[in-house]
Each structure stands twice: as C-alpha cells, then as structure tokens.
Design an enzyme around this catalytic site. Sequence first.
Site, PDB file in Angstrom:
ATOM      1  N   LYS A  13       0.845  -1.200   0.000  1.00 23.78           N
ATOM      2  CA  LYS A  13       0.000   0.000   0.000  1.00 23.78           C
ATOM      3  C   LYS A  13       0.883   1.254   0.000  1.00 23.78           C
ATOM      4  CE  LYS A  13      -0.237  -0.284   5.045  1.00 23.78           C
ATOM      5  NZ  LYS A  13      -1.059  -0.698   6.190  1.00 23.78           N
TER       6      LYS A  13
ATOM      7  N   TYR B 208      15.565  31.069   5.492  1.00 26.01           N
ATOM      8  CA  TYR B 208      14.371  31.751   5.977  1.00 26.01           C
ATOM      9  C   TYR B 208      14.398  31.952   7.486  1.00 26.01           C
ATOM     10  CZ  TYR B 208      11.996  31.117   1.514  1.00 26.01           C
ATOM     11  OH  TYR B 208      11.636  31.155   0.207  1.00 26.01           O
TER      12      TYR B 208
END
Length: 358
Positions: A35, A255
């Site tokens: 999955k 940043y």
Amino acid sequence: MKPFPRAEISRKALKHNLARLHELAPSSKVMAVVKANGYGHGLLNVAQCLDNADGFGLARLEEALALRAGGVTAKLLLLEGFFRIGDLTTLVEHDIETVVHHESQLEMLESINLTKPVTVWLKVDSGMHRLGFSPAQFDATYQRLMSNDNVAKPIHLMTHFACADEPSNPSTAEQQRVFDTLTKDLPGDRTLANSAGALFWQQSQADWIRPGIALYGVSPVFGDLGAKHGLMPAMDLVSQLIAIREHKAGESAGYGSYWTAEKDTNLGVVAIGYGDGYPRNAPLGTPVLVNGRIVPIVGRVSMDMLTVDLGIDANDKVGDLAVLWGKNLPVEEVAEHIGTIAYELVTKLTPRVAVCLD
Ligand SMILES: *Cc1c(COP(=O)(O)O)cnc(C)c1O
C-alpha cells in the site's frame, strides 16, 4: 541523465528482505504489503520485483486495480475492505479479496447479487479498537457471512496488533489469545502479524504474515535498525549539491535567519525540500551524507532546498551527491532526529521524487 532528487530502489534488497521474512516465518505464506505506493518505493515496481510473494496487501481498491492493470496476477487483499457497494462487482471482476470489518460492509454484501462469490477475510477486533468485529459480535457475523451466497467459503480470519512493535508489551499475547479462542476449530486461513508480529511474536505467524515496513529493510520499532534483524534498506534518497558558499562566523542562513554560524565554514545547498516530502520540521543537526561523511542540516528546510554545514575544510563540489537516507544513513536514524517514524518519511515522498529501480 539521472533525475534529482530520486529514490534509488534496490531490487536486491527487496528480494533479500522477502527471503529473510520467509526464513523468519518458515511455515507462513507472505502477504507483501505494498500500500501507499509500496511505502514510497513504487507500487508496481515492488510487486513485480517481489513476484515470488504469495500475495499482496493493499489499502485502496485503486492500488489493487493498478497492480492488475500492470499484469500482476497474484492474490490481492484489500486490508480495509471495500468502501462502496459498487466496489463489490469490481472485486469480483478482478479477482480481488477483501477484509470485512464492519456492519456496513455486511449490509452491502447482503443487498447485492454477485456473479461470483468474493473471498472474504473476517476481521476480529482483538484489542486494537480501530477496525473489526468485537468478540461479542463474532459468532453472529460469522453466521451471516456463512449464509451469504456472495461470500466464498471458507471464510478467512484476521486480526491486527496494536503494540507488536513493543516486544515486551503483554497486550500482543492477549490479542492472540482472544483471536485464537474465537477462531478455534474454524476452517479458513488465519493472519495476525504485521512486520513487528512476524519479527517478535513467532506464535503469531499463522498461515500468513503481512509484513510491510520490514520488506523495505526498515525496523518497525522506534530506535531500532532493520539491519539488526538481517534486513537490507531498499531505498537511498539521493539529491545533489547545487551551490556551495563560503560562510563567515556570525552570518545566518535561510528563511527566518533561523541559524547563525559560530565559526567560518562552507555551506552546501542540497536540492531537496518539503516539496519533495523531506519534512520541514527537521531540526538543526539532522544528518545528511555527503561524500562519505555525515554533515548537519543548518537553517530551515525550505520547499526545494535545504542547507548543510560542510565544514571549513570541505572540498565538496557542486554536483556532488547528498544522501538523505539509505544504506549508509538509516532512515530509522533520520526519523529519530525528526521525531517521527521511518514509515512516515518513506511514504510521504511527493511525485517530484523520481523512483528508480536499480
Ligand atoms: C499496513 C498494514 C500491515 C503492514 O504493517 P507493517 O507494520 O508495515 O508491517 C499489515 N496489516 C495491516 C492490516 C495493515 O494495514
């Protein structure tokens, strides 16, 4: 030209891990859980590589259909079953097996006429308390499925562990006892164990084990390593240095000027960021592998880039590789730095990361 960033997947490691699981659970078949895009390793690639698995476990009908469309003929099981009544005809058409864990699914099975019966795995809630019928509901549910012509016989039986990744937690033995008591003397196959069950609770291996994370070479236990269990990491997440700058003591980087250098150094900018699925909350000091040595992340991870401190003596060059995790930097260790589990790191890679099989 190889793309960056890329997840390099080792066929050899995948095959080795499947063989290792067969060795650890010699009397069990293996339902390889693929999955979430094969835990980020590529759904169809992984299934084709593991063509000697006895079956594949999936979470969504779309995943099973993608395997069928890719030519996979093996047994496929939807671990959470079908979600809509219309899915049932698709299951029959493509020979996909389903878990039944809820009254709503029973009702759908009772209000349709299928051209062929569907193979069902009845899920017992033995203590996980997420999906499954309670022990009190079990007998009546079993009888309803038995008398339903849409349901193939025998009915198979499953449960799922809540704490198998804590090998000293007694709740696993208790869940096993509940499951064994309810299903005693019934025909059909039984499956209980995820990776942790298969590794740490031999008595839970039963007819089928359902390993996911271990197939990819990763330990299901926080703070542990797959290598300790004879598993090989199957993914190297690789990018490259796209800039190097001489950086002076007292200068910040990135940043928010989140980090400031204490001494002169060289900074490397690596082309990977949260837009690729590398977590933005990776703290200062999270390890990255550059030219055979570990270097720390400095500053904030941004969308397309992150910054590492290469050190004052660095002679790395633009274009050199940076490995975010892999065989020489375990994903389990990176996950610990970031405060998550390796499962989340590998499954959260975005489509911008090319998945390449070697
Ligand atoms: C995902 C899943 C597994 C595999 O779990 P791992 O911890 O990755 O081995 C097994 N069984 C079920 C029902 C699952 O949903």
